[in-house]
Design an enzyme around this catalytic site. Structure first.
Site, PDB file in Angstrom:
ATOM      1  N   ASN A   1      22.819  37.023   2.695  1.00  0.00           N
ATOM      2  CA  ASN A   1      22.818  38.478   2.493  1.00  0.00           C
ATOM      3  C   ASN A   1      21.467  38.846   1.897  1.00  0.00           C
ATOM      4  OD1 ASN A   1      23.008  38.365  -0.481  1.00  0.00           O
ATOM      5  ND2 ASN A   1      25.029  37.506  -0.044  1.00  0.00           N
TER       6      ASN A   1
ATOM      7  N   SER B   1      26.764  36.907  11.483  1.00  0.00           N
ATOM      8  CA  SER B   1      27.512  38.181  11.465  1.00  0.00           C
ATOM      9  C   SER B   1      28.929  38.103  12.035  1.00  0.00           C
ATOM     10  CB  SER B   1      26.750  39.312  12.171  1.00  0.00           C
ATOM     11  OG  SER B   1      25.603  39.695  11.422  1.00  0.00           O
TER      12      SER B   1
ATOM     13  N   ASP C   1      26.842  30.747   3.913  1.00  0.00           N
ATOM     14  CA  ASP C   1      25.861  30.867   2.821  1.00  0.00           C
ATOM     15  C   ASP C   1      26.307  30.027   1.610  1.00  0.00           C
ATOM     16  OD1 ASP C   1      23.753  31.829   1.305  1.00  0.00           O
ATOM     17  OD2 ASP C   1      24.515  33.873   1.129  1.00  0.00           O
TER      18      ASP C   1
ATOM     19  N   ILE D   1      27.479  23.256   9.612  1.00  0.00           N
ATOM     20  CA  ILE D   1      26.024  23.278   9.795  1.00  0.00           C
ATOM     21  C   ILE D   1      25.297  22.543   8.670  1.00  0.00           C
ATOM     22  CG2 ILE D   1      25.473  25.465   8.605  1.00  0.00           C
ATOM     23  CD1 ILE D   1      23.737  26.140  11.130  1.00  0.00           C
TER      24      ILE D   1
HETATM   25  P1  ADP Z   1      28.296  36.709   8.033  1.00  0.00           P
HETATM   26  O1  ADP Z   1      28.384  37.317   6.649  1.00  0.00           O
HETATM   27  O2  ADP Z   1      26.892  36.766   8.618  1.00  0.00           O
HETATM   28  O3  ADP Z   1      29.352  37.222   8.958  1.00  0.00           O
HETATM   29  P2  ADP Z   1      29.808  34.240   7.476  1.00  0.00           P
HETATM   30  O4  ADP Z   1      29.341  33.039   6.765  1.00  0.00           O
HETATM   31  O5  ADP Z   1      30.915  35.029   6.863  1.00  0.00           O
HETATM   32  O6  ADP Z   1      28.497  35.129   7.774  1.00  0.00           O
HETATM   33  O7  ADP Z   1      30.278  33.822   8.934  1.00  0.00           O
HETATM   34  C1  ADP Z   1      29.401  33.509   9.995  1.00  0.00           C
HETATM   35  C2  ADP Z   1      30.017  32.392  10.831  1.00  0.00           C
HETATM   36  O8  ADP Z   1      29.762  31.151  10.185  1.00  0.00           O
HETATM   37  C3  ADP Z   1      31.536  32.487  11.008  1.00  0.00           C
HETATM   38  O9  ADP Z   1      31.860  32.166  12.353  1.00  0.00           O
HETATM   39  C4  ADP Z   1      32.043  31.410  10.052  1.00  0.00           C
HETATM   40  O10 ADP Z   1      33.285  30.879  10.471  1.00  0.00           O
HETATM   41  C5  ADP Z   1      30.950  30.370  10.190  1.00  0.00           C
HETATM   42  N1  ADP Z   1      30.848  29.353   9.123  1.00  0.00           N
HETATM   43  C6  ADP Z   1      31.332  29.353   7.865  1.00  0.00           C
HETATM   44  N2  ADP Z   1      31.007  28.207   7.225  1.00  0.00           N
HETATM   45  C7  ADP Z   1      30.276  27.465   8.116  1.00  0.00           C
HETATM   46  C8  ADP Z   1      29.659  26.170   8.085  1.00  0.00           C
HETATM   47  N3  ADP Z   1      29.718  25.399   6.992  1.00  0.00           N
HETATM   48  N4  ADP Z   1      28.995  25.738   9.195  1.00  0.00           N
HETATM   49  C9  ADP Z   1      28.918  26.509  10.302  1.00  0.00           C
HETATM   50  N5  ADP Z   1      29.478  27.729  10.400  1.00  0.00           N
HETATM   51  C10 ADP Z   1      30.153  28.197   9.323  1.00  0.00           C
END
Ligand code: ADP
Length: 174
Positions: free
Chosen positions: A24, A122, A34, A11
């Site tokens: 968070n 999430s 994040d 993203i």
């Molecule tokens: P949360 O704590 O809300 O669960 P996470 O970041 O751990 O957030 O994960 C939310 C989703 O984002 C997961 O499906 C993860 O694989 C995905 N994710 C992680 N990095 C990226 C990125 N750079 N771009 C898009 N999605 C991502």
């Protein structure tokens, strides 16, 4: 009525007007998407988040709420930070997750964004099932059209989550 599409990818590379961060409540960075957003945006993003904490949310951003900052070194214009519910803390009510999507859309519309990209909020460290996240996300976006927002994109990391969103979209007839 917005066009809803799904892509796999990172993203932080999106050129939509706004991207949404699954933050968070501290807004001071974390892992997953994040961490990736903060790394790509550069240290000014953390400064901006600290300012938001000082001025608007001294106790942290509540679950289901959203707030915008500039995007600094990212190719988009704004980052909209939202806090997903954490299943490991018993935050499993669908309305909490739906609110992340609808409040982010409200903030995007207030900014004048015409396009917005969401990750699977999430579905990572916060432990929600990807199929449930996909169903809630697609329903929330579909039921909450905002004037001016032409494109809503779900940017999914990996085929498993991508398929969950594809399935949810096809079940709604999109
Ligand atoms: P949360 O704590 O809300 O669960 P996470 O970041 O751990 O957030 O994960 C939310 C989703 O984002 C997961 O499906 C993860 O694989 C995905 N994710 C992680 N990095 C990226 C990125 N750079 N771009 C898009 N999605 C991502």
């Amino acid at each position: 009525m917005s066009t809803i599409d799904t892509v796999t990818g990172d993203i932080t590379r999106e050129t939509t007007d706004a991207i949404v961060n699954a933050a968070n409540s501290t807004l001071l960075g974390g892992g997953g998407v994040d961490g990736a957003i903060h790394r790509a945006a550069g240290p000014r993003l953390l400064e901006a988040c600290r300012r938001v904490r000082r001025t608007s949310f001294p106790d942290g951003l509540p679950v289901g709420e959203a707030v915008a900052t500039d995007a600094f070194d990212l190719p988009c214009r704004w980052v909209i930070h939202t806090v997903g519910p954490n299943a490991y803390r018993g935050q499993t009510h669908p309305a909490l997750l739906a609110s992340c999507f609808t409040r982010s859309l409200d903030v995007a519309a207030e900014l004048g964004a015409a396009s917005i990209a969401f990750p699977a909020i999430s579905a990572g460290a916060y432990g929600w099932d990807a199929d449930e996240v996909a169903r809630i996300a697609v329903a929330a976006v579909g039921e909450h059209p905002k004037p001016g927002i032409e494109t809503v994109r779900f940017v999914l990391f990996g085929p498993r989550v991508f398929e969950a969103f594809q399935q949810a979209l096809s079940e709604r007839g999109d």
